[in-house]
Design a protein around this motif. Structure first.
Motif, mmCIF file in Angstrom:
data_model
loop_
_atom_site.group_PDB
_atom_site.id
_atom_site.type_symbol
_atom_site.label_atom_id
_atom_site.label_comp_id
_atom_site.label_asym_id
_atom_site.label_seq_id
_atom_site.Cartn_x
_atom_site.Cartn_y
_atom_site.Cartn_z
ATOM 1 N N PRO A 186 47.784 30.466 3.314
ATOM 2 C CA PRO A 186 48.290 29.924 1.592
ATOM 3 C C PRO A 186 47.786 29.208 1.060
ATOM 4 N N SER A 187 47.497 27.846 2.256
ATOM 5 C CA SER A 187 46.609 26.817 1.129
ATOM 6 C C SER A 187 45.349 27.253 0.949
ATOM 7 N N SER A 188 44.614 28.058 1.663
ATOM 8 C CA SER A 188 42.979 28.668 1.602
ATOM 9 C C SER A 188 42.876 29.735 0.805
ATOM 10 N N VAL A 189 44.204 30.307 -0.059
ATOM 11 C CA VAL A 189 44.343 31.560 -0.641
ATOM 12 C C VAL A 189 44.534 30.509 -1.687
ATOM 13 N N ILE A 190 45.365 29.385 -2.301
ATOM 14 C CA ILE A 190 45.249 28.009 -3.164
ATOM 15 C C ILE A 190 43.966 27.735 -3.648
ATOM 16 N N GLY A 191 42.959 27.671 -3.037
ATOM 17 C CA GLY A 191 41.614 27.405 -2.870
ATOM 18 C C GLY A 191 41.204 26.272 -1.571
ATOM 19 N N ILE A 192 41.590 26.188 -0.997
ATOM 20 C CA ILE A 192 41.552 24.517 0.409
ATOM 21 C C ILE A 192 42.872 24.692 1.194
ATOM 22 N N GLY A 193 42.028 25.278 2.629
ATOM 23 C CA GLY A 193 42.865 25.370 3.473
ATOM 24 C C GLY A 193 43.071 23.990 4.302
ATOM 25 N N LEU A 194 44.033 23.293 4.798
ATOM 26 C CA LEU A 194 45.070 22.837 4.909
ATOM 27 C C LEU A 194 44.999 22.251 6.482
ATOM 28 N N PRO A 195 44.908 23.827 7.510
ATOM 29 C CA PRO A 195 44.719 23.560 9.061
ATOM 30 C C PRO A 195 43.018 23.901 9.274
ATOM 31 N N THR A 196 42.690 24.123 8.667
ATOM 32 C CA THR A 196 41.070 24.127 8.558
ATOM 33 C C THR A 196 40.230 22.836 8.070
ATOM 34 N N VAL A 197 40.680 22.418 6.940
ATOM 35 C CA VAL A 197 39.945 21.060 6.384
ATOM 36 C C VAL A 197 40.165 20.387 7.860
ATOM 37 N N ARG A 198 41.572 20.130 8.552
ATOM 38 C CA ARG A 198 42.189 18.860 9.156
ATOM 39 C C ARG A 198 40.842 19.546 10.652
ATOM 40 N N ARG A 199 41.071 20.530 10.491
ATOM 41 C CA ARG A 199 40.218 20.515 12.438
ATOM 42 C C ARG A 199 38.626 20.306 11.782
ATOM 43 N N LEU A 200 38.006 20.632 10.860
ATOM 44 C CA LEU A 200 36.783 19.556 11.038
ATOM 45 C C LEU A 200 36.709 18.225 9.994
ATOM 46 N N LEU A 201 37.251 17.660 9.522
ATOM 47 C CA LEU A 201 37.695 16.386 9.907
ATOM 48 C C LEU A 201 37.872 15.648 11.316
ATOM 49 N N GLY A 202 38.670 16.746 12.092
ATOM 50 C CA GLY A 202 38.648 16.654 13.905
ATOM 51 C C GLY A 202 37.074 16.817 14.189
ATOM 52 N N GLU A 203 36.151 17.326 13.862
ATOM 53 C CA GLU A 203 35.348 17.203 14.484
ATOM 54 C C GLU A 203 34.419 16.002 14.124
ATOM 55 N N VAL A 204 34.376 15.141 13.128
ATOM 56 C CA VAL A 204 33.361 14.472 12.356
ATOM 57 C C VAL A 204 33.989 13.156 13.046
ATOM 58 N N ASP A 205 34.470 13.426 13.463
ATOM 59 C CA ASP A 205 36.138 12.124 13.901
ATOM 60 C C ASP A 205 37.144 11.501 13.213
ATOM 61 N N VAL A 206 37.528 12.215 12.149
ATOM 62 C CA VAL A 206 38.295 11.172 11.545
ATOM 63 C C VAL A 206 40.070 11.943 11.317
ATOM 64 N N ASP A 207 40.768 10.739 11.168
ATOM 65 C CA ASP A 207 42.114 11.301 11.944
ATOM 66 C C ASP A 207 42.759 11.229 10.784
ATOM 67 N N ILE A 208 43.402 12.484 9.901
ATOM 68 C CA ILE A 208 44.202 13.137 8.828
ATOM 69 C C ILE A 208 44.478 12.279 8.516
ATOM 70 N N THR A 209 46.081 11.947 9.428
ATOM 71 C CA THR A 209 47.285 10.517 9.132
ATOM 72 C C THR A 209 46.576 9.867 8.657
ATOM 73 N N THR A 210 45.342 9.294 9.000
ATOM 74 C CA THR A 210 44.518 7.789 7.958
ATOM 75 C C THR A 210 44.392 8.031 6.783
ATOM 76 N N LEU A 211 44.223 8.952 6.495
ATOM 77 C CA LEU A 211 43.772 9.731 4.993
ATOM 78 C C LEU A 211 45.040 9.252 3.840
ATOM 79 N N TRP A 212 46.174 10.195 4.746
ATOM 80 C CA TRP A 212 47.174 9.324 3.699
ATOM 81 C C TRP A 212 47.657 8.454 2.976
ATOM 82 N N THR A 213 47.976 8.769 1.966
ATOM 83 C CA THR A 213 48.468 7.425 0.785
ATOM 84 C C THR A 213 50.093 7.511 1.086
ATOM 85 N N ARG A 214 50.738 8.571 1.025
ATOM 86 C CA ARG A 214 51.797 8.451 1.210
ATOM 87 C C ARG A 214 52.218 9.919 2.368
ATOM 88 N N THR A 215 53.515 8.783 2.519
ATOM 89 C CA THR A 215 54.048 10.104 3.623
ATOM 90 C C THR A 215 55.148 10.968 3.443
#
Length: 215
Positions: A186-215
């Motif tokens: 559903p997030s991809s339909v809204i405009g940006i897929g969170l699972p997809t972005v997480r995977r792509l970030l992993g491909e460029v060696d970025v851990d999504i949890t290090t980008l969080w500004t809040r939890t």
């Protein structure tokens, strides 16, 4: 020394920004000046999935140029997220209808049927003025449209919402009343897929949890 990675969203879409903020990010928004119509013309013979990825990549290139021009610290880390969505219906790609007449006619053809919403994603990692990683992917989600009558279509189009969104519908707005279901993210339909972005970030060696500004 710990380097802080900032996030840039290369999109004017308030829906994409809202998805990212709700998921713990606080990106800066930089809107690219890509001539999408001209690029689409040059990609007329390309496959639909390739088209949305190429559009997302073109936006990334434009935003990278803006960020690099502003970068002062050699070790500054920036992750740029860009996307492009189009609807694949009856073998043809459609974007934003822009006018009420186009939106109305599109809904009359779509009602009671299914289509695929394709979203191209590009993740670009910058260190200083150098691109040190990039990854891309296209995601397809099946949309099942409700069989609504002409009066309902006219009322929806009159709100103005479907004129400025890919495929002339939203999932998270008024259009959600007229979507019977989806198969996919559903997030991809809204405009940006969170699972997809997480995977792509992993491909460029970025851990999504290090980008969080809040939890």
């Amino acid at each position: 020394m710990v380097t802080t990675t900032s996030v840039v969203l290369g999109s004017a879409s308030p829906a994409r920004l809202r998805v990212l903020r709700d998921a713990g990010l606080d990106p800066r928004v930089i809107v690219s000046a890509v001539d999408e119509d001209a690029l689409l013309s040059s990609l007329a013979t390309a496959a639909p999935h390739e088209i949305v990825v190429r559009l997302a990549a073109a936006k990334a290139d434009a935003v990278v140029a803006t960020v690099v021009a502003e970068t002062r610290a050699d070790d500054a880390e920036v992750v740029i997220l860009t996307c492009d969505s189009m609807l694949l219906f009856d073998g043809a790609l459609t974007g934003k209808p822009h006018t009420a007449d186009v939106a109305r006619e599109q809904w009359r053809r779509m009602r009671g049927r299914t289509a695929e919403l394709l979203t191209g994603h590009q993740v670009t990692r910058l260190r200083g003025d150098a691109v040190v990683g990039s990854a891309h992917s296209a995601v397809a989600t099946l949309i099942r449209f409700a069989d609504i009558d002409d009066a309902t279509i006219d009322a929806y189009v009159a709100t103005g919402e479907p004129l400025s969104v890919a495929g002339a519908f939203t999932l998270d707005g008024l259009g959600g009343w007229f979507i019977d279901g989806i198969d996919g993210d559903p997030s991809s339909v809204i405009g940006i897929g969170l699972p997809t972005v997480r995977r792509l970030l992993g491909e460029v060696d970025v851990d999504i949890t290090t980008l969080w500004t809040r939890t």
